[in-house]
Motif scaffolding. Sequence first.
Motif: not given
Length: 261
Positions: A11-14, A18-19, A48-53
């Motif tokens: 899931k993290k790789n996906a 995606l991003l 937005k926080a997910t992108v920066f993670n």
Amino acid sequence: MERRAGLRERKKNATWELLKATSLELFTERGYDNVSVAEVAAVAEVSKATVFNYFPTKEDLVIGGMRHHTGDAARVVRERRRGQTPHAALREHYLHLLERGAPQTGLSDNPMFLKVQGLLASTPSLMVSAMDYRRRSAVELAEGLIEEGNPALTARLVASQLMHTQYILVEVNVHRVLSGDPIEEIRAAAVTAAEHAFGLLENGIGDLMRREGDPPADAAFTADGCRVDYTPGETEAREAAERVLAEPTDEMLKALTDPPR
């Protein structure tokens, strides 16, 4: 537990893919400077926080991978065989990467790679950041050579020449890839170019390109290195005056530039 861990990793790789894909698509269509991280997040349907993670800075969405390779040259040289020079170790490593078609050599027609290279070529801020990553690579290599007991100046000169030579080779490959040349055709030429480039480092420039005739008549310079017909500040002053006169901003300038007045 292992199954859940594997699912989380997928899931993290996906999400990362995606991003990355979403941002490159938006940056390519509208320009890197015209797209915000918030817009990337909105199109990818994440916060937005997910992108920066996943990507600590906006530029990481494009060239963040370079950070993970700044220590490659230093590691290759540090792990070289007994009796092997830094130059020979890096040449061997680079030729191996060429054979694999590794993106670090510029020898890739992967769509994502091509978008990154296109953005680098069209975005000065990204190019500056990429140059800084390259500078860090040379610094780390020099530090490694100094740790081996080599003089600091010599280590820095050697590291700079080795890394810059490799960067030029990569740039040539990228240019040909972006021009649409077949990968296998580029690879054959890239191997020849690498042997030539590292050969110059190994054997020295020496008498290469020694001028046999007189220099061109217009190539005269003074003792301080300026052209004979060059007046310091003259060109810059003339250009500045032309810019000001082209767009008068107050009444005094208008009066000076309007003959009837």
